[in-house]
Design a protein around this motif. Sequence first.
Motif, short mmCIF file in Angstrom:
data_model
loop_
_atom_site.label_atom_id
_atom_site.label_comp_id
_atom_site.label_asym_id
_atom_site.label_seq_id
_atom_site.Cartn_x
_atom_site.Cartn_y
_atom_site.Cartn_z
N GLN A 128 0.82 -1.20 0.00
CA GLN A 128 0.00 0.00 0.00
C GLN A 128 0.86 1.25 0.00
N LYS A 129 0.55 2.15 -0.90
CA LYS A 129 1.34 3.38 -0.99
C LYS A 129 0.54 4.60 -0.60
N ASN A 130 -0.77 4.54 -0.79
CA ASN A 130 -1.60 5.68 -0.38
C ASN A 130 -2.92 5.12 0.14
N ALA A 131 -3.90 5.94 0.14
CA ALA A 131 -5.14 5.52 0.77
C ALA A 131 -5.82 4.39 0.02
N SER A 132 -5.51 4.21 -1.23
CA SER A 132 -6.17 3.17 -2.01
C SER A 132 -5.37 1.89 -1.94
N GLN A 133 -6.08 0.81 -2.23
CA GLN A 133 -5.45 -0.50 -2.30
C GLN A 133 -5.37 -0.92 -3.76
N PHE A 134 -4.33 -1.61 -4.08
CA PHE A 134 -4.19 -2.10 -5.44
C PHE A 134 -3.96 -3.60 -5.41
N LEU A 135 -4.58 -4.28 -6.35
CA LEU A 135 -4.28 -5.70 -6.48
C LEU A 135 -4.25 -6.09 -7.95
N LEU A 136 -3.52 -7.16 -8.19
CA LEU A 136 -3.46 -7.74 -9.52
C LEU A 136 -4.29 -9.00 -9.51
N SER A 137 -5.14 -9.14 -10.49
CA SER A 137 -5.88 -10.39 -10.61
C SER A 137 -5.71 -10.89 -12.03
N THR A 138 -5.65 -12.20 -12.17
CA THR A 138 -5.41 -12.75 -13.50
C THR A 138 -6.28 -13.97 -13.76
N ASN A 139 -6.67 -14.07 -15.01
CA ASN A 139 -7.28 -15.34 -15.43
C ASN A 139 -6.24 -16.05 -16.31
N ASP A 140 -6.69 -16.86 -17.25
CA ASP A 140 -5.73 -17.61 -18.04
C ASP A 140 -4.89 -16.75 -18.96
N LYS A 141 -5.43 -15.61 -19.35
CA LYS A 141 -4.74 -14.86 -20.40
C LYS A 141 -4.45 -13.41 -20.07
N THR A 142 -5.23 -12.82 -19.19
CA THR A 142 -5.16 -11.37 -19.00
C THR A 142 -4.99 -11.05 -17.53
N ILE A 143 -4.10 -10.09 -17.28
CA ILE A 143 -3.89 -9.62 -15.90
C ILE A 143 -4.47 -8.22 -15.80
N LYS A 144 -5.10 -7.94 -14.70
CA LYS A 144 -5.68 -6.62 -14.51
C LYS A 144 -5.22 -6.04 -13.18
N LYS A 147 -7.82 -0.92 -8.68
CA LYS A 147 -7.67 0.04 -7.58
C LYS A 147 -8.93 -0.01 -6.75
N ILE A 148 -8.75 -0.24 -5.48
CA ILE A 148 -9.91 -0.29 -4.58
C ILE A 148 -9.82 0.92 -3.66
N SER A 149 -10.76 1.78 -3.79
CA SER A 149 -10.70 3.02 -3.00
C SER A 149 -12.01 3.21 -2.25
N GLU A 150 -11.86 3.89 -1.15
CA GLU A 150 -13.03 4.17 -0.32
C GLU A 150 -13.49 5.59 -0.57
N ARG A 151 -14.76 5.70 -0.42
CA ARG A 151 -15.30 7.06 -0.50
C ARG A 151 -16.28 7.21 0.63
N ASP A 152 -16.01 8.12 1.51
CA ASP A 152 -16.95 8.32 2.60
C ASP A 152 -17.39 9.78 2.71
N LYS A 153 -17.05 10.58 1.73
CA LYS A 153 -17.51 11.96 1.71
C LYS A 153 -17.95 12.27 0.30
N ARG A 154 -18.88 13.19 0.22
CA ARG A 154 -19.23 13.64 -1.12
C ARG A 154 -19.47 15.13 -1.10
N PRO A 155 -19.21 15.73 -2.23
CA PRO A 155 -19.37 17.19 -2.26
C PRO A 155 -20.85 17.58 -2.37
N GLU A 156 -21.17 18.61 -1.67
CA GLU A 156 -22.54 19.14 -1.73
C GLU A 156 -22.49 20.62 -1.92
N GLY A 157 -23.49 21.13 -2.55
CA GLY A 157 -23.59 22.58 -2.67
C GLY A 157 -23.04 23.11 -3.96
#
Lengths: 495, 398
Positions: A128-144, A147-157
């Motif tokens: 982990q380098k910042n607030a988000s998490q990163f993972l690699l997932s792969t099937n037989d041919k392709t790796i992806k 980025k898993i990030s949290e959001r607990d605030k939203r802009p209003e107004g």
Amino acid sequence: SMCVCVCVCVCVCVCVCVCVCVCVCVCVCVCVCVCVCVCVCVCVCVCVCVSADIISTVEFNHSGELLATGDRGGRVVIFQQEVENKSVPEYRSEYNVYSTFQSHEPEFDYLKSLEIEEKINKIRWLPQKNASQFLLSTNDKTIKLWKISERDKRPEGYNLKEEDGRYINPGNVTSLRVPVFRPMDLMVEASPRRVFSNAHTYHINSISVNSDHETYLSADDLRVNLWNLEINDRSFNIVDIKPANMEDLTEIITAAEFHPHHCHTLVYSSSKGSIRLCDMRASALCDQHTKLFEEPEDPSNRSFFSEIISSISDVKFSHSGRYLMTRDYLTVKIWDLNMETRPIETYQVHEYLRNKMCSLYENDCLFDKFECCWNGNDSVVMTGSYNNFFRMFDRAQRRDATLEASREHNLPLQLLKPRRVCTGGGGGGGCSKRKKDEISVDSLDFNKKILHTAWHPNDNIIAVATINNLYIFQDKVSDPDSADDLSASDMMCTI
Amino acid sequence: MRVMLADTEQAPARSMWGPGVKRKLEQDQDGEEEDGGGERPPPPRVPGFSSRASYALQRQMVLNISLVKLYRPPAGRADPGLQRRILISNVIRRIHDDLRREGGVRALFLAAPPPGIAELDEEKDGCYLGPPPPPPASQASSFGPTGPETCLTPASLLEEDPPPFFTLPPSPSFSSSSSPHPLPPQSPPQHLHPSQPVDFSSAPPSPPPEDSFSSALEEIEELDSSSSSSDSSAPPPLVPLPTSSPPGEPLAGAPGPGWDRDMEVEAERREEMEEEEQEEEEEEEERELMEYRPTSPPRSTALARRPVVPSGGFLTDFAMDDVLFTDIDTSMYDLGPCGPQAAGAGPGAGAGPTKVAADDMLVRAISGYGGGAGGHQGQPFRMDLAELDHIMEVLVGS
């Protein structure tokens, strides 16, 4: 969550009908499938229900707070640890669903007329380098890269936008205000940041993030490629064992991993039971290994299946980087990187299966690929077996235990009882009928196999995946000051 | 520790993997085969199996299972994967080496590693062109140690490189470069058929096995009477039929796109070298396979990618014991130094009940292979093989 099972019915007559079963899952962990088949045709149908929830990989992240599972349907489910009241000696940590997303979809390779399964073969977390998490997932041919990030605030107004998104006519705006962030319910988002594709002709079996946190490797049956995490349209081939004439092919790569500390060192294992360690500084193409770890075959154990059972299904460096663990069909071996001639320790996982190899070959169980894992301080190793058993080997104390992951035999928050498989020759299996914890070899259920296990990097928490379910066990901490060694009887079951 | 089958017999009813494969130990053979064991390395110790016959039987069973596995897709919709195929091929190869080491008539037919490795090369575009190079010198040299068995083989065979392919049919990749076709029965029919044009892009439905088998019988008869033309119709996928067509016969009939003359000649050679025994078993297996494979429509390569398989108890439904064991003519397994003579003496006696009356003819033809002592029946064969070899040399050399 709902999963849709496609049930394909094969009729004795010429027509082919497709039934759709709807399986209702109670929760992701516990899959209770209620299949309702509606068959269209009248003739005799043989239904094959394909469940999308077969767990295919399990991995803790570097802190142990998150646990990712991948399944055969291409989904990734991430659990987060909720620690209740850590100050209490007997604290219990629960893992609850944190995020679910569809990582891979089934594809069709039109050139070869082949379907590409969406099953997730491996998941590897990035540090982990910042607030988000990163993972690699792969099937037989392709790796992806996700980025898993949290959001607990939203802009209003906003000035020009209503809360529901409609735009306001600028002419109607009378005063201006500054939008502010307001808290909201936690939302976890997963977004694909990179897709690494078209680099593998054969099925990807391993991915491994390098200790430089910039590169990673992906290995298929014949090649190992090196990627930069930022660049997805280029990869370097560092190992290629494809022979000029495919007729000569007898050995393939089964697993590969980077050294945990040396970013230039990697190992890959083969289907003939050998492990090769390569140093990328030596040359661009690492076809010449630096070290070859191979144990000579025991001539008294030779059989037709010697090669199949010597095929290494998983290879894992210890956290210290000094040792290497390999899993073949019947054993777990620990190698010292400084000694190539033989392993320093060999543990028999299910030696009682040696006499059953022909049957296991016939029903394909001999090709099962079991994984193995180290605990945080490299003192205990764990691997799975059949009948929902998993095995732990305490290296320091030379003890081992067989435990079962099942709902019938384990109640939550109860201690696990060790199991025993008795082999006794002759009829009856030789098991004592009175001991409930004993089971005879012939009664083992070979459809219930534990292929994937993971160990928390710091605590004694393990995740064990049966075919459809995920079990999380925790060491019962009775005295926080006691030595942190694991004894088999101190496992508590929390689901 | 050995592969043991004893467990399946003693397993309680709730054993988890069905009835398994029945083992039939033929006690009467033990004495016969013990004698011949002197010159060979002692068979590996098998707990529970003290006789060489059991080992041979077991080995044959493993070989059969392996062949079935190699050509039948495992449960699941996607490509079975390279590892599985390699491992199974290695098992087959190992058994072949074992048989070759033991020598005897059989060994000569099991010349080479199992085929279909070329099809594993998923990166080749187009069809597999040209004959595969003959196996490395090690194979040719391995015939040296079988010197004592020279009485069993035509001399011409000993000098030449063995055909690189084993008995198994041209892999489906002859028509496509992809991984093996999941439904082998739909693999392209035998390209050697001179009068039936063969189209591989959409392989016709595989012929009813009865036809191919009866045509096999016809061929055996032709072989005996040394008639020249081959009449092979499309064979079952597992095993090509023997053909007595001399190599010089014009391979007219438009073998279809993607075929090479080299491959045709190659396949001819291959066919002549095969063991009919195994073919018999496998044809019966194949027949049963056909019965259990109810989806007939998708013949083309693309559609058939999604094999529809019955439930997991496929092999148990299979009644493999009926297929594998009832009809083995184990006289051919006789591994004594003068195998074929014993075999020649024994085909009538040793052959188990066979479904087809022409089994005796098959055996006689086989003993004809063992030519040296066999005499007249071997002659046309020897000539055919010599011509074939010559043609092969010409083609490969050019």
